[in-house]
Design a protein around this motif. Structure first.
Motif: not given
Length: 466
Positions: A416-420, A426-437
């Motif tokens: 789990g956790g942040s893949w990228s 203006g924002y940080i976008y994090s693709s979380d393995i199990t939690k979504g965006l």
């Protein structure tokens, strides 16, 4: 290589899943923690899914997984951006989000087309998707294939996303040992695009990954007729031989076309490339760090290409390497100065909050913030969360902000956790393995200049200058 009709892929448009309100952060530590790395002095949250941030970082919104990309192994992977859209890979396919209102992202469409990791890049109307997972054929209906079958396939798929609500499959290109990741490199004219394909190997006994494998694949894409894309070269980029005797090839390549450079993270080696001729890259330097680096995972140039940050994915991303007992130089970042085509190592940086033994955590995907004169990155650390750190002083890197959740639960071995984690407009976008965006906001004097920058198209593995 092949194509298929609309009936051959499953498209789910305008899913009804709504973003969730961002939970209130738990008590957070200093916005500028110690740079010494994980230890007893700084601990991450230990309650399941508990959110913690530095005072200068806010979780704006989370869009949980939805639709048919919400299964037990429908893991979120890499991101790419274009205008008001974010493209997010998933082991089961990919999702296109409307981010015209970053505080309220919405799903435009989902394509179900299994094939790990399904990392994505966007160029114009073309979406490129990496498949490092042998399938029974190149179609979206394919299942995991027999590795000895002559029909087994892995490589790169191309989709037409001119209509974001209805992506269309165009073609596929088989590449040696598949495509773990890929990087786009523009040709000398807009009519030609090159795709540098990174993959591990060899795997004796397979039909898709035969030994030896000390090269990368280069795909040439005629942008006006992408169905004719093909592999045009497989250059060997290991003049000293591969540093890892078990697994060769590259994990990730970051190109900086404006500087005519690329940095390749190649399992046992770091490689600096001259890409003045994108179809014929030349090796400038091959480096190794046998004491501290296990898996050379990815690379990031600073803005003026006088530094490169290489990451070490110790344990392959599935183990807990951010515990208090793990040395700060392992599973970390190495900062190299770059001068006259030569790399010189300066120091290491590791996010400084110790994680539990149940949390997979190691250096992973990140991007440079668009701040002229400063070297600041945002970076994913799986269950270690998201770290924003400053390496303007190569010898004294420091964290300036962070976001993370507590363990996802389920015991050791849970992924789990942040893949990228990438900064975009203006924002940080994090693709979380199990939690979504996840969408994050950082408000800090050091990073605020980045809020003014606007980019029309952003693939992290293809850097642009600011």
């Amino acid at each position: 290589m092949g194509g298929m009709g609309a009936a051959a892929l499953l498209l789910v448009a305008a899913c009804s899943q709504q973003p969730s309100e961002a939970p209130r952060p738990a008590a957070a530590g200093s916005s500028a923690p110690s740079t010494s790395g994980p230890g007893d002095a700084l601990k991450g949250p230990e309650k399941v899914d508990e959110v913690a941030t530095s005072p200068n970082v806010k979780l704006v919104v989370n869009v949980p997984p939805s639709g048919l990309l919400n299964g037990p192994e429908a893991w979120g992977t890499d991101l790419a951006f274009q205008g008001n859209y974010a493209f997010v890979g998933n082991y089961e396919g990919f999702t296109i989000y409307d981010i015209s209102q970053p505080t309220k992202p919405s799903v435009v469409s989902q394509v179900v087309c299994p094939g790990g990791q399904n990392d994505v890049s966007i160029s114009g109307d073309l979406l490129f998707v990496s498949v490092d997972d042998r399938r029974s054929d190149e179609t979206c209906e394919a299942d995991r294939g027999d590795p000895t079958s002559p029909k087994a396939w892995e490589g790169v798929r191309i989709f037409d996303v001119s209509d974001k609500t209805r992506p269309k499959y165009i073609t596929s290109i088989a590449t040696s040992c598949g495509s773990h990741t890929h990087s786009l490199v523009p040709g000398k004219s807009a009519d030609t695009l090159y795709v540098y394909v990174s993959s591990p190997g060899p795997e004796p006994g397979t039909t898709t990954c035969k030994p030896p494998h000390t090269d990368i694949s280069i795909i040439e894409v005629p942008t006006k007729d992408p169905a004719k894309a093909k592999v045009i070269a497989q250059p060997d980029i290991f003049p000293q031989g591969a540093g890892d005797q078990q697994v060769a090839g590259c994990h990730d390549i970051t190109a900086y076309p404006e500087k005519k450079l690329a940095a390749a993270a190649c399992f046992g080696d770091g490689v600096l490339l001259d890409i003045a001729d994108p179809a014929k890259p030349k090796v400038l330097q091959q480096i190794r760090d046998t004491e501290n680096f296990a898996v050379w995972h990815s690379a990031t140039f600073n803005n003026d290409a006088t530094k490169v940050v290489f990451t070490d994915e110790l344990g392959g991303g599935a183990t807990a390497t951010c515990t208090a007992e793990t040395p700060n130089t392992k599973g970390a970042n190495a900062i190299y100065d770059l001068k006259d085509g030569k790399l010189t190592k300066r120091t290491y940086f590791k996010m400084p909050r110790a994680q539990t033994g149940d949390e997979n955590c190691v250096a992973h995907n990140g991007s440079l913030l668009p701040i002229p004169g400063k070297d600041i990155m945002v970076q994913a650390w799986y269950q270690g969360g998201v770290s924003i750190w400053d390496f303007t002083d190569s010898d004294n890197p420091k964290e300036i902000g962070y976001f993370e959740r507590g363990p996802i639960g389920g015991g050791e071995g849970m992924l789990g956790g942040s893949w990228s984690a990438y900064y975009y407009n203006g924002y940080i976008y994090s693709s979380d393995i199990t939690k979504g965006l996840d969408v994050l906001d950082i408000s800090d004097p050091l990073t605020d200049p980045a809020k003014k920058a606007r980019i029309d198209e952003f693939n992290v593995q293809t850097q642009v200058g600011y």
